[in-house]
Design a protein around this motif. Structure first.
Motif, short mmCIF file in Angstrom:
data_model
loop_
_atom_site.label_atom_id
_atom_site.label_comp_id
_atom_site.label_asym_id
_atom_site.label_seq_id
_atom_site.Cartn_x
_atom_site.Cartn_y
_atom_site.Cartn_z
N LYS A 150 0.86 -1.13 -0.14
CA LYS A 150 -0.09 0.01 0.07
C LYS A 150 1.04 1.13 0.01
CE LYS A 150 -3.56 -2.29 2.69
NZ LYS A 150 -4.34 -2.49 4.12
N SER B 83 -1.68 1.04 -4.97
CA SER B 83 -0.85 -0.31 -4.81
C SER B 83 0.26 -0.31 -5.57
CB SER B 83 -1.74 -1.53 -5.28
OG SER B 83 -1.86 -1.61 -6.57
N THR C 67 4.16 5.67 1.85
CA THR C 67 3.22 5.00 2.75
C THR C 67 2.44 5.98 3.76
OG1 THR C 67 4.69 4.11 4.44
CG2 THR C 67 4.56 3.05 2.37
N GLN D 186 2.67 1.07 9.88
CA GLN D 186 1.77 -0.27 9.58
C GLN D 186 1.81 -0.67 8.07
OE1 GLN D 186 -2.28 0.06 11.07
NE2 GLN D 186 -2.63 -2.06 10.78
N ASP D 187 1.46 0.24 7.26
CA ASP D 187 1.68 -0.07 5.73
C ASP D 187 3.04 -0.24 5.06
OD1 ASP D 187 -1.26 0.32 5.65
OD2 ASP D 187 -1.10 2.17 4.72
#
Length: 634
Positions: A64, A74, A159, A163-164
């Motif tokens: 992501k 993406s 990003t 977390q991504d």
């Protein structure tokens, strides 16, 4: 002192690298640091595009991202239509051979594209930040202005959050560590190893460039090489099935100058799990019922747990060494590349790694027969200083207990957490499932398929049971064959190693078919002290047992070179020639060992027979090993 931003540092480097004093000036500005090759001219002539192949290293993972307009997108949306060069950076990096190098190389490629317009629509460059906290879409947009130009597809991305970011870094094996000061505050800098990825139009990674190999000339040639292959063709390339499950870097014939490498990329290894309990329930033709201890019955769950432990490097003292690093699945569950094993930190082991194929049937274990059960045997290498190096049983148990997944599995299978007994039971259960037979010999001898062996192998079998009397030790029963008498014999190999004095010089191989003579005294200076090996005598203290070693199985023998307890014979023909000479004379030489008077043709016939002993499920067992979870990555 004001910290240079990456664009300003990079532009400074691009200027100084094109001036007569570039090396001196750049070194001065970067604390005398040597510039990476990518900043200068290529120091060798690169091969022409299309004259070489780039292996498939794996699939390019998705992730992501945010573009400079703060739109979610993406990674895969940038892959597939063009060849892609992908780099990970952070905009404030000041390490001249870090992020600035990657961007400088891509910048040079951008300028090359202006001179080679046929490449412009076929190549995309991606620069992804791994510092989302600082490198927002706005920052990346400002950063990109220094490098982007019309007609060249160079995307700058970030990003939304850590977390991504983390799955993306994990999938591309990017080890990024934040740097903290003495007070525990983040300094805004990162410790990382530079990597740039070449990705084809089938979304497959085809090359990974580190600092020393990142250069615009080689990258452009690699891009052109991929473009010479029509889209879709790369994905259809596949190795023959047998090659997939052989040694990753097969050194057969390496002693000859005609040797050509047969290396196999990791991505070609196709893991495929199988039900290993079937080798217990219905052993392959040529093997009898599997001896399973009454107190350690087999189960799918127990085998699975043992399999996971077998491939887990955390079972060693420094988390670097697993059972499978001496017993390599694709190398016959031994090690084809080592005469004698090597443990953690390169520590020398004095004996060859024995194969684990059909180890369930072994009545004794180790070359000197010092153990009698697999459950006990596993603790030998776990505790050996020169193998897995653990100082005590408790250290191993506590390490496994600290891993929640293992605790759950042990509790479910054994009704309690891991302990000395249950750890041995689990690993032994996996090893006991590595049964392989139904070879060409088995189908001919036990299955009565007349065409299963050719005439040469049949002549070899006649020699095996007759003139050569190999079956005197490597016995064959009426309904099955383990090709071992489970006894210990003195062939003279151990005696020769113990008693012979090294010559003044020793041949050292430096390339295929190329040897140089090196002084033995020099080799001794860089080698660990050689320890005596008296074989079975070390266990029994009986002088008659000096230099006796266990008779190995001959099943899958063509897969398990080198041979003998010390790995001193490298081919099956050498083994047959050794026994043809009658071994090495000494006072304890086994009476069965004597000159055989075999002709050259008979030696070939006997070796041909030995090559028929490979089980037909070897590939299945190796594929299952490739599918095993690697515990140290969890």
């Amino acid at each position: 002192m004001q910290q240079l931003t990456l664009p300003s540092l990079l532009l400074t480097l691009l200027v100084v690298c094109t001036s007569p004093l570039s090396q001196a000036d750049a070194s001065s500005q970067n604390q005398q640091k040597t510039l990476a090759p990518g900043y200068g001219a290529l120091e060798f002539t690169a091969p022409e595009p299309g004259t070489y192949q780039l292996p498939i290293l794996g699939n390019a993972a998705d992730g992501k991202l945010l573009n400079t307009q703060n739109n979610a997108i993406s990674l895969h949306s940038f892959l597939g239509d063009k060849v892609v060069l992908l780099s990970f950076i952070y905009s404030s990096c000041s390490d001249v051979n870090g992020c600035p190098l990657a961007t400088a190389v891509l910048h040079k490629i951008k300028n090359r594209l202006k001179k080679e317009p046929e490449l412009v629509g076929k190549l995309r460059m991606l620069t992804i930040s791994f510092n989302p906290e600082h490198d927002t879409p706005e920052v990346m947009q400002q950063y990109a202005q220094s490098f982007q130009s019309d007609g060249v597809d160079w995307q700058f991305l970030t990003t939304k959050s850590e977390q991504d970011l983390q799955p993306l870094l994990a999938n591309y094996k990017q080890n990024i560590q934040k740097v903290f000061d003495a007070e525990g505050k983040f300094t805004g800098t990162f410790s990382h190893l530079l990597r740039v990825y070449l990705i084809d139009r089938n979304k497959q990674v085809r090359n990974i460039y580190s600092v020393d190999f990142l250069h615009p000339d080689t990258l452009i040639n690699d891009v052109k090489t991929l473009l010479k292959t029509p889209a879709g063709i790369e994905a259809t390339h596949h190795l023959p099935t047998a090659a997939e499950y052989s040694a990753g870097d097969n050194k057969s014939g390496y002693e000859q100058d005609s040797y050509q490498t047969h290396s196999i990329a990791l991505a070609e290894r196709k893991g495929r799990a199988t039900d290993l309990t079937k080798t217990y329930r219905k052993p392959p033709l040529g093997l009898g019922a599997v001896p399973v201890p009454v107190d350690n019955p087999s189960s799918k769950a127990k085998i699975s747990l043992g399999r996971q432990l077998f491939y887990d490097r955390r079972l060693s003292l420094n988390n670097t060494f697993s059972c499978a690093m001496c017993h390599i699945p694709e190398q016959g569950f031994t090690s084809n590349e080592m005469a004698t094993a090597v443990g953690i930190e390169g520590r020398t082991v004095r004996r060859n790694s024995p194969t684990l194929y059909n180890i369930a049937y072994a009545k004794t274990l180790f070359h000197d027969s010092r153990e009698t059960t697999l459950e006990q045997q596993v603790w030998g290498p776990l505790l050996a200083h020169n193998e897995m190096g653990n100082p005590s049983i408790g250290v191993v148990i506590d390490k496994i207990k600290a891993i929640a997944d293992y605790n759950r599995q042990f509790t479910r299978i054994f009704g309690k957490g891991p302990g000395m007994e249950s750890i041995g039971m689990a690993i032994a259960s996996y090893e006991r499932s590595l049964n392989s037979a139904n070879s060409a010999f088995d189908r001919w001898y036990f299955g009565h398929e007349k065409s299963a062996l050719d005439e040469q192998a049949q002549r070899g079998f006649k020699l095996f049971t007759g003139k050569a009397n190999c079956a005197g030790c490597h016995s064959i029963a009426k309904n099955h064959a383990l090709f071992t008498d489970h006894d210990n014999h003195n062939t003279g190999i151990g005696y020769r190693e113990a008693m012979s004095k090294p010559s003044d010089t020793q041949p050292l191989q430096v390339a295929p078919g190329v040897y140089v003579n090196v002084a033995s005294s020099l080799i001794a200076k860089v080698s660990s002290a050689k320890t005596n090996d008296l074989g079975r005598y070390e266990i029994t203290q009986d002088p008659q047992d000096r230099w006796k070693y266990k008779t190995p199985t001959l099943r899958n023998i063509s897969l398990t070179a080198p041979y003998m307890h010390n790995g001193s014979l490298t081919t099956l023909r050498e083994v047959v020639e050794f026994y043809n000479r009658g071994g090495v004379t000494n006072e304890n030489l086994d009476p069965l060992i004597k000159p055989l008077q075999l002709t050259e043709a008979e030696i070939d016939d006997l070796a041909a027979f030995l090559n028929t002993l490979t089980g037909d499920n070897v590939q299945e067992l190796v594929a299952d090993a490739f599918a095993a979870p690697v515990g140290d990555s969890q």
